[in-house]
Design a protein around this motif. Structure first.
Motif, mmCIF file in Angstrom:
data_model
loop_
_atom_site.group_PDB
_atom_site.id
_atom_site.type_symbol
_atom_site.label_atom_id
_atom_site.label_comp_id
_atom_site.label_asym_id
_atom_site.label_seq_id
_atom_site.Cartn_x
_atom_site.Cartn_y
_atom_site.Cartn_z
ATOM 1 N N TYR A 102 33.007 44.498 33.055
ATOM 2 C CA TYR A 102 34.160 44.256 32.056
ATOM 3 C C TYR A 102 35.269 45.090 32.349
ATOM 4 O O TYR A 102 35.176 46.542 32.562
ATOM 5 N N ASP A 103 36.395 44.589 32.346
ATOM 6 C CA ASP A 103 37.710 44.855 32.722
ATOM 7 C C ASP A 103 38.486 45.106 31.530
ATOM 8 O O ASP A 103 38.883 44.176 30.839
ATOM 9 N N PRO A 104 38.825 46.370 30.925
ATOM 10 C CA PRO A 104 39.449 46.604 29.578
ATOM 11 C C PRO A 104 40.882 45.886 29.536
ATOM 12 O O PRO A 104 41.570 45.617 28.439
ATOM 13 N N SER A 105 41.608 45.734 30.550
ATOM 14 C CA SER A 105 42.768 45.172 31.061
ATOM 15 C C SER A 105 42.992 43.857 30.279
ATOM 16 O O SER A 105 43.959 43.176 30.056
ATOM 17 N N SER B 188 28.339 39.152 40.416
ATOM 18 C CA SER B 188 29.638 38.655 40.338
ATOM 19 C C SER B 188 29.720 37.550 41.390
ATOM 20 O O SER B 188 28.931 37.118 42.373
ATOM 21 N N TYR B 189 30.883 36.977 41.338
ATOM 22 C CA TYR B 189 31.274 35.805 42.344
ATOM 23 C C TYR B 189 31.162 36.334 43.653
ATOM 24 O O TYR B 189 30.870 35.675 44.702
ATOM 25 N N GLN B 190 31.640 37.765 44.111
ATOM 26 C CA GLN B 190 31.798 38.304 45.260
ATOM 27 C C GLN B 190 30.486 38.378 46.286
ATOM 28 O O GLN B 190 30.503 38.077 47.340
ATOM 29 N N ASN C 285 39.342 45.919 47.908
ATOM 30 C CA ASN C 285 39.070 46.364 46.717
ATOM 31 C C ASN C 285 37.848 46.359 45.999
ATOM 32 O O ASN C 285 37.674 46.703 44.739
ATOM 33 N N PHE C 286 36.909 45.841 46.863
ATOM 34 C CA PHE C 286 35.530 45.525 46.436
ATOM 35 C C PHE C 286 34.387 46.731 47.136
ATOM 36 O O PHE C 286 34.187 46.387 48.349
ATOM 37 N N GLN D 277 34.854 46.982 40.771
ATOM 38 C CA GLN D 277 34.252 45.655 40.544
ATOM 39 C C GLN D 277 34.458 44.800 39.535
ATOM 40 O O GLN D 277 34.719 43.320 39.782
ATOM 41 N N ALA D 278 34.865 45.394 38.207
ATOM 42 C CA ALA D 278 34.972 44.524 37.153
ATOM 43 C C ALA D 278 36.404 44.085 37.343
ATOM 44 O O ALA D 278 36.899 43.025 36.788
#
Length: 369
Positions: free
Chosen positions: A287-290, A106-108, A65-66, A76-77
């Motif tokens: 930013y992930d709106p979820s 990011s951490y990844q 997924n990355f 990525q978010a």
């Protein structure tokens, strides 16, 4: 954030002791996990093994997924948010300081030493000790806050945003380019139950850092849309214009309050059903709106600046399309205000206000007003 990842691998030749664990299926071509070692006691070995397992478990959340950096920021978010939830309560006391610099950090994209450096720094920040570090680590912490990671509620999150803004800007003034936008976006997305102006009044630190943009009033917003132009009236002067402007602002504010209390939807009579343009909060962040859930909401940031969330995406009130009947309705309101002031001042020419030609729905609304 600009720059490149500055970690080094393999370990220097004069550091032959290392505890190594390599993933069977790496997420990307990363260096193996390395725990720098002196002879460790049993408890330290256990803690070291636990940290390594946590690091690998976090990275495995991104399997498949990355995407490569810069390819799909939304994906990525989403990975970042999953990993941030997993790491929300993690603490560390690492004394090393490994630099880290990249766009959308990011951490990844951290190696193991950078990962430990970040979480040890974050542990101290949460304890009230804010030290200088690689600027990318600061951005990762800000990304956590805008996702409500490590905060009790939205007010606590805003307090922590303001705290890091105020204290870290001494090390890095560039924060001032990001934080006013992110503080505003955090208010819009954060589900606050008070107006933003009230938060400014309550927080002296926020008032000192955040300078509100000049907001247009109802008159300035609606006058260009109106079918009737009050400035072109023979009654309009500097003095009468000032009085009519104040009256129209009061009338429009009353209509908004009436709407919020369950009355007729004033704005739906004015604008097309489609509510504004698509709006993306935190455009310069991962930013992930979820993270805010799927509940629909309406946020009024100012008199004329409104945001809607339909459970999937945000829209803003900017550049909404005005109905032709809406233009006439606005014009009638301006005319009604002017009619009142003409009568009150004994002006020799009367102004007739006739809602003729309006659809029955708009006529009904006009009569209730």
């Amino acid at each position: 954030m600009d720059g490149q990842n500055t970690s080094t691998w393999p370990p220097m030749a004069d550091d032959p002791f290392a505890e190594v664990l390599v993933e069977a299926t790496p997420v990307r071509e990363d260096p193996p996990v390395r725990e720098p070692v002196r002879p460790l006691a049993g408890g330290e070995k256990t803690a070291s093994a636990r940290r390594i397992r946590r690091f690998l478990e976090m990275r495995r959340l991104a399997l498949g997924n990355f995407p490569p950096a810069g390819r799909d920021k939304r994906q990525q978010a989403a990975v970042f948010y999953q990993q941030a939830r997993m790491m929300e309560d993690f603490e560390d006391d690492y004394q090393g300081d490994h630099p880290f610099s990249m766009y959308f950090p990011s951490y990844q994209m951290m190696d193991y030493e950078q990962w430990r450096t970040y979480f040890s720094w974050r542990t101290r920040v949460r304890q009230g000790e804010i030290r200088r570090t690689s600027f990318s680590y600061v951005f990762v912490y800000l990304y956590e806050l805008i996702h409500h990671i490590g905060v009790e509620d939205s007010r606590d999150g805003l307090r922590r945003l303001v705290q890091i803004w105020e204290e870290y800007r001494e090390f890095e003034p560039k924060l001032d380019h990001y934080m006013p936008i992110w503080v505003k976006d955090y208010y819009i997305t954060g589900g606050f139950d008070v107006p933003f102006a009230s938060l400014l009044e309550e927080d002296e630190r926020l008032r000192r850092l955040y300078t509100p943009a000049e907001q247009e009033d109802f008159y300035a917003f609606y006058a260009p849309l109106s079918a009737y132009k009050p400035e072109q009236s023979r009654f309009y002067t500097e003095d009468t214009g000032r009085e009519m402007r104040a009256c129209f602002n009061y009338l429009a504010a009353s209509l908004v309050r009436y709407q919020q209390e369950g009355g007729p939807d004033w704005e739906k009579r004015i604008f097309c059903e489609q509510a504004g343009n698509i709006w993306q909060p935190f455009p310069k962040a991962l930013y992930d709106p979820s993270c805010i859930g799927g509940e629909s909401r309406t946020v009024r940031f100012s008199d004329t600046e409104v945001y809607w969330y339909d459970g999937v995406r945000w829209k803003s009130s900017r550049n909404r399309m005005c109905k032709e009947s809406g233009r006439r309705l606005i014009g009638l309101l301006f005319k009604r205000v002017e009619q009142f002031y003409r009568q009150a001042s004994g002006y020799r020419y009367r102004l007739n206000v006739d809602p003729g030609g309006m659809l029955s729905e708009e006529k009904g609304f006009w009569q209730r007003v």
